[in-house]
Enzyme design. Sequence first.
Site, mmCIF file in Angstrom:
data_model
loop_
_atom_site.group_PDB
_atom_site.id
_atom_site.type_symbol
_atom_site.label_atom_id
_atom_site.label_comp_id
_atom_site.label_asym_id
_atom_site.label_seq_id
_atom_site.Cartn_x
_atom_site.Cartn_y
_atom_site.Cartn_z
ATOM 1 N N CYS A 136 0.838 -1.209 0.000
ATOM 2 C CA CYS A 136 0.000 0.000 0.000
ATOM 3 C C CYS A 136 0.871 1.257 0.000
ATOM 4 O O CYS A 136 1.511 1.567 -0.984
ATOM 5 C CB CYS A 136 -0.987 -0.023 1.160
ATOM 6 S SG CYS A 136 -2.337 1.178 0.998
ATOM 7 N N HIS A 241 -3.800 -4.951 -0.348
ATOM 8 C CA HIS A 241 -3.379 -5.505 0.939
ATOM 9 C C HIS A 241 -3.452 -7.025 0.900
ATOM 10 O O HIS A 241 -4.527 -7.600 1.080
ATOM 11 C CB HIS A 241 -4.272 -4.976 2.066
ATOM 12 C CG HIS A 241 -3.983 -3.567 2.442
ATOM 13 N ND1 HIS A 241 -3.077 -3.221 3.428
ATOM 14 C CD2 HIS A 241 -4.463 -2.401 1.956
ATOM 15 C CE1 HIS A 241 -3.025 -1.903 3.534
ATOM 16 N NE2 HIS A 241 -3.848 -1.383 2.646
ATOM 17 N N GLU A 243 -2.470 -9.090 3.098
ATOM 18 C CA GLU A 243 -2.851 -9.591 4.426
ATOM 19 C C GLU A 243 -4.335 -9.439 4.699
ATOM 20 O O GLU A 243 -4.852 -9.965 5.696
ATOM 21 C CB GLU A 243 -2.034 -8.871 5.512
ATOM 22 C CG GLU A 243 -2.482 -7.467 5.856
ATOM 23 C CD GLU A 243 -2.039 -6.380 4.886
ATOM 24 O OE1 GLU A 243 -2.138 -5.196 5.242
ATOM 25 O OE2 GLU A 243 -1.590 -6.727 3.765
ATOM 26 N N ASP A 284 -22.838 -7.072 16.578
ATOM 27 C CA ASP A 284 -23.088 -6.145 17.685
ATOM 28 C C ASP A 284 -22.616 -6.819 18.964
ATOM 29 O O ASP A 284 -23.137 -7.872 19.358
ATOM 30 C CB ASP A 284 -24.576 -5.815 17.789
ATOM 31 C CG ASP A 284 -25.082 -5.031 16.586
ATOM 32 O OD1 ASP A 284 -24.263 -4.387 15.919
ATOM 33 O OD2 ASP A 284 -26.296 -5.074 16.323
ATOM 34 N N ASP A 442 -27.392 6.719 12.036
ATOM 35 C CA ASP A 442 -28.547 6.002 12.592
ATOM 36 C C ASP A 442 -29.794 6.876 12.492
ATOM 37 O O ASP A 442 -30.195 7.518 13.469
ATOM 38 C CB ASP A 442 -28.303 5.638 14.057
ATOM 39 C CG ASP A 442 -27.127 4.686 14.231
ATOM 40 O OD1 ASP A 442 -27.021 3.746 13.442
ATOM 41 O OD2 ASP A 442 -26.320 4.899 15.158
#
EC number: 4.3.2.10
Length: 587
Positions: A136, A241, A243, A284, A442
Site C-alpha cells: 500500500c 493488501h 494480508e 453487535d 442512525d
Amino acid sequence: MDATTAAAPFSSFTTSRQNLSSSPCSSLLSRKKLGSTNLKFKSPRSLSVRASSSSDSVVTLLDYGAGNVRSIRNALRHLGFSIKDVQKPGDILNADRLIFPGVGAFAPAMDVLNKTGMGEALCTYIENDRPFLGICLGLQLLFDSSEENGPVKGLGVIPGTVGRFHSSAGIRVPHIGWNALQVGNDSEILDDVGNRHVYFVHSYRAIPSNENKDWISSTCHYGESFISSIRRGNVHAVQFHPEKSGEVGLSVLRRFLDPKSPSKQKPMEGKASKLAKRVIACLDVRTNDKGDLVVTKGDQYDVREQSNENEVRNLGKPVDLAGQYYKDGADEISFLNITGFRDFPLGDLPMIQVLRYTSENVFVPLTVGGGIRDFTDATGRYYSSLEVAAEYFRSGADKISIGSDAVYAAEEFIKSGVKTGKSSLEQISRVYGNQAVVVSIDPRRVYVNHPEDVPYKVIRVTNPGPNGEEYAWYQCTVSGGREGRPIGAYELAKAVEKLGAGEILLNCIDCDGQGKGFDTDLVKLISDSVGIPVIASSGAGTPEHFSEVFETTNASAALAAGIFHRKEVPIQSVKEHLLEKSIEVRM
C-alpha cells in the site's frame, strides 16, 4: 501490552510538509541505472551492507508506527515465519527479506523515514536488489513524490507522482473493496492469484507511464488504469493488501517469502473483472447480564428478549462468529461495541481483546465502532479519541466507525461553516487517511405532508406513512438511537464527507431487525448525494434484498447481522444469488 502490540520503534511522527529539493534515494539512484532490466547498483560508501545470519524463517518488518500492522504480523506467523522489527537503519541493511507495510498518510511516513535514517538505508537495500515487499503506502513511497497534503518528496526509486483518484471519472473515492488485477508477465508473487479479487483501500494511486513501465507487474482499473504492483528483480511492492485479501493474499505473501516453493495447489480460477459489491457481516458486541461478552442483535435497536427474564439476546461469541464468517466468505467483518466500557483502561478494553484474537485468523478487513471518542477511565486517566483509534488500529482494526461524535461535529460544522480540526473525525482522518474512517448514521424516518414542512432534505417515499403521507425526512439520532438530533441524514452525510469521512455506514432504525429489506429510498438518497462509498445496513431478510439494494441504488456494500447469526441465510447463498443477477462479487 503483549509483545505483538508493543509500540513500534518509530511511533512518534508528525505531519509536516516536506520540500521537493531532494529525496533519500536521489544521491543513490540514477534514472540511467533504473532504466536497465537488472538492478546493478553501486552501494554508497556511507552505508555498508553485510549478509545476515538470520534464519530462513525470519522476516524483517519496517513498522513506522501508524495504522494496523498487526494483520501483516499475524499473516506472517500464520505462514510459519517469525518477525524481527527494525530498530535502527542497520537492521534494514542486514535483513534477508524486508516487508514495509506502509499505512496512513504519505507525509508523516516520509518524515519518519528521513528523521530516523531509515529512508537512506531503505534505498541502499533496494539498490542492492535485496528481497523487498512494500504494501500500500509502502508502494507509493517508492515514487518521486505524492500530491497527498503536498507536494511531498518520496524515496525517488520509481519515476512518477502519486496523485488522488479523480471523482469526476464517476467513481467513489476512496477506492475501497475487492477489485481485479491485470497481471503482466514475470510477476512472480502474483502467480497464484488466478484471476481472483484482491482488497484495496486507498485514495491515491500511481499512473503507468513510459518512464515507469518497466517496473509494472500488474495494473488495476478504477475509473482509469493505475499501478497495482511493481517488480524489478527481488524488489516487489503492491497497492492492495495481501494480508487482507483472504487466501489469495496469503498466496502472494507465501510467494514472496519463498519464491522457489511450488504452489500448494492449483489456484481456483476466478472470474474477477472489476470492483465487486461487498457483503459484510456485522457483529453487535456487548456484555450480557452475567458479564460475558456476546454477539447480540436488536429489533429496532432493542437487544433484549421479550421474555420474563428480559435478558440480553445472545447469538454467540464474537471471535468464533467472526472466524466462521471469514470461512463463509464475508468480504469484511464489522464489530459494533454497544457497551460503554468506560471504566476500563484503554489497553484492557474488551473490544481490544476481541480484535487481537480475531485478527490472528481472519484475513479480511475488520472495522470496529462504538465509543470512539475522548474519555476518562475509572482511575482518572484521560484518553483522546486519537489515542483510542490508535489502540484499535494497533490491535487489528483496519477501519474505525464513528457515530454520535460525528453527528455533533457535523452539527457544529453546519452551524459555523468552519472546520476546527479538533473533532475525532477530522483528527483520525488527518493522521490515518480518510479511507480508515467510517461514519455510522442512525436515522429514523419522519413522515411529513409537504416537502416545505421541515428545513431538511425531504423525499417522496415508496411506501406512504401511516396517515397516507407521501414524503419523509430522515432524522439522525445519537446514543444508540435513543436521542433524535436536529439534523437529517442527507445533511449529515454531506457534512461528514467534507470533514474527512471515507465511507458511510447507513443504518435505518425503522428497518432494523424487520427482515423486510433495506430502506432503498434512504440508501438511494445518500449514495446519490456523496462521492464516498456507502454501505447499506438494516433490514436484510433474504438474498433478494441484497440484489434489490445493489440494482436500485449506488450502494458499494450491503451489511447484515441477524440473518447470518441465526443461520437463516448463509453468506454463500447471498453471493450465489448476486452472481445469478450478474452482480460482481468475490467468490
